[in-house]
Design an enzyme around this catalytic site. Structure first.
Site, PDB file in Angstrom:
ATOM      1  N   LYS A  14      78.411  41.149  12.468  1.00  0.00           N
ATOM      2  CA  LYS A  14      79.005  41.131  11.130  1.00  0.00           C
ATOM      3  C   LYS A  14      80.521  41.270  11.184  1.00  0.00           C
ATOM      4  CE  LYS A  14      76.539  44.651   9.630  1.00  0.00           C
ATOM      5  NZ  LYS A  14      75.514  45.053  10.606  1.00  0.00           N
ATOM      6  N   ARG A  89      73.496  49.247   2.166  1.00  0.00           N
ATOM      7  CA  ARG A  89      72.530  49.567   3.218  1.00  0.00           C
ATOM      8  C   ARG A  89      71.266  50.189   2.649  1.00  0.00           C
ATOM      9  NH1 ARG A  89      76.260  49.883   7.724  1.00  0.00           N
ATOM     10  NH2 ARG A  89      75.228  50.382   9.666  1.00  0.00           N
ATOM     11  N   ARG A 128      79.057  47.265  24.011  1.00  0.00           N
ATOM     12  CA  ARG A 128      80.192  47.715  23.186  1.00  0.00           C
ATOM     13  C   ARG A 128      80.475  49.195  23.453  1.00  0.00           C
ATOM     14  NH1 ARG A 128      79.803  46.950  16.758  1.00  0.00           N
ATOM     15  NH2 ARG A 128      78.605  48.876  16.866  1.00  0.00           N
ATOM     16  N   ARG A 134      82.560  53.760  21.593  1.00  0.00           N
ATOM     17  CA  ARG A 134      82.119  54.154  20.247  1.00  0.00           C
ATOM     18  C   ARG A 134      80.937  55.117  20.359  1.00  0.00           C
ATOM     19  NH1 ARG A 134      81.007  50.211  15.077  1.00  0.00           N
ATOM     20  NH2 ARG A 134      79.119  51.411  14.747  1.00  0.00           N
ATOM     21  N   ARG A 145      69.271  53.966  14.772  1.00  0.00           N
ATOM     22  CA  ARG A 145      69.925  53.055  13.823  1.00  0.00           C
ATOM     23  C   ARG A 145      69.009  51.866  13.513  1.00  0.00           C
ATOM     24  NH1 ARG A 145      75.124  52.340  17.231  1.00  0.00           N
ATOM     25  NH2 ARG A 145      75.852  50.773  15.740  1.00  0.00           N
TER      26      ARG A 145
HETATM   27  P1  ADP Z   1      76.680  49.158  12.718  1.00  0.00           P
HETATM   28  O1  ADP Z   1      76.322  48.165  11.656  1.00  0.00           O
HETATM   29  O2  ADP Z   1      77.159  48.516  13.979  1.00  0.00           O
HETATM   30  O3  ADP Z   1      75.602  50.186  12.939  1.00  0.00           O
HETATM   31  P2  ADP Z   1      78.741  50.403  11.038  1.00  0.00           P
HETATM   32  O4  ADP Z   1      80.103  50.535  11.575  1.00  0.00           O
HETATM   33  O5  ADP Z   1      78.521  49.487   9.874  1.00  0.00           O
HETATM   34  O6  ADP Z   1      77.879  50.035  12.297  1.00  0.00           O
HETATM   35  O7  ADP Z   1      78.188  51.851  10.601  1.00  0.00           O
HETATM   36  C1  ADP Z   1      78.186  52.960  11.490  1.00  0.00           C
HETATM   37  C2  ADP Z   1      77.512  54.176  10.818  1.00  0.00           C
HETATM   38  O8  ADP Z   1      78.230  54.521   9.596  1.00  0.00           O
HETATM   39  C3  ADP Z   1      76.068  53.953  10.328  1.00  0.00           C
HETATM   40  O9  ADP Z   1      75.117  54.153  11.347  1.00  0.00           O
HETATM   41  C4  ADP Z   1      75.979  55.015   9.199  1.00  0.00           C
HETATM   42  O10 ADP Z   1      75.807  56.322   9.718  1.00  0.00           O
HETATM   43  C5  ADP Z   1      77.361  54.969   8.571  1.00  0.00           C
HETATM   44  N1  ADP Z   1      77.413  53.993   7.449  1.00  0.00           N
HETATM   45  C6  ADP Z   1      78.128  52.833   7.425  1.00  0.00           C
HETATM   46  N2  ADP Z   1      77.942  52.167   6.269  1.00  0.00           N
HETATM   47  C7  ADP Z   1      77.070  52.925   5.540  1.00  0.00           C
HETATM   48  C8  ADP Z   1      76.451  52.776   4.262  1.00  0.00           C
HETATM   49  N3  ADP Z   1      76.697  51.708   3.496  1.00  0.00           N
HETATM   50  N4  ADP Z   1      75.608  53.748   3.835  1.00  0.00           N
HETATM   51  C9  ADP Z   1      75.364  54.820   4.587  1.00  0.00           C
HETATM   52  N5  ADP Z   1      75.889  55.021   5.800  1.00  0.00           N
HETATM   53  C10 ADP Z   1      76.741  54.092   6.286  1.00  0.00           C
END
Ligand code: ADP
Length: 190
Positions: A14, A89, A128, A134, A145
């Site tokens: 994404k 999400r 990554r 990270r 996740r």
């Molecule tokens: P990825 O999609 O690679 O898991 P992101 O950078 O989008 O990573 O998100 C990392 C973490 O941030 C998620 O696992 C969650 O804990 C938190 N997070 C991000 N966006 C949201 C959201 N819209 N609602 C709740 N938690 C979120």
């Protein structure tokens, strides 16, 4: 105005595709993951709380992320459009996003889902983790996740399908190939 929800499991590409779409359509990028990581870097009260949840691979509360998104939308009302990356999400977040947009006469144009099998996203996220350090890109957190994605996040697809806005895209191939597939979905709504 072009308002895209870019959807897909963690590691589905994404962020990479967002960069290309932003450049091509002059969109404002709204990544809740980036916004939360910036709070962590600033060691804000919110960041300190969010880090514990993110390190476990769980979701930060709907209220917090909806509030962050609302501020960003309202600060960029004159833009060409928005790309939502990692948000919504949960179905509650998707409903709240529709409401915030409707307040200013806007709506989501389409939701593009990058479809990538679990084995592939696990490999990408582990790589990554090695390259960027990270904190949430380790095996235990990745498994959680993916579970959270399946249980809490994938129902968001039905939310947009009911609105006729759901556009699945094959997320395997070169960055350029995947980008072209997304552009052809955008053309269908434009
Ligand atoms: P990825 O999609 O690679 O898991 P992101 O950078 O989008 O990573 O998100 C990392 C973490 O941030 C998620 O696992 C969650 O804990 C938190 N997070 C991000 N966006 C949201 C959201 N819209 N609602 C709740 N938690 C979120």
């Amino acid at each position: 105005m072009l308002n895209i929800v870019l959807f897909g499991p963690p590691g589905s590409g994404k962020g990479t595709q967002s960069e290309k779409l932003i450049a091509a359509h002059k969109l404002v990028h709204l990544s809740t993951g980036d916004l939360l990581r910036s709070e962590i870097a600033q060691k804000s009260e919110l960041g300190i709380k969010a880090k514990i949840i993110m390190d476990r691979g769980e979701l930060v509360s709907d209220d917090i992320v909806i509030g962050m998104i609302r501020n960003k939308i309202n600060a960029n009302l004159d833009s060409n459009g928005f790309i939502f990356d990692g948000f919504p999400r949960t179905v509650a977040q998707a409903g709240a996003l529709d409401k915030v947009l409707a307040e200013t006469g806007k709506a989501i144009s389409l939701m593009v889902t990058l479809e990538v099998p679990d084995e592939e996203v696990i490999q990408r996220l582990l790589k990554r983790g090695e390259q960027t350090g990270r904190a949430d890109d380790n095996m235990a957190t990745i498994e959680n996740r993916l579970n959270v994605y399946l249980c809490q996040t994938s129902p968001v697809k039905d939310f947009y399908e009911k609105q006729g806005k759901y556009h699945p895209v094959q997320g395997l191939g070169t960055i350029e190939e995947i980008y072209e597939r997304i552009e052809s979905e955008i053309k269908k709504v434009g």
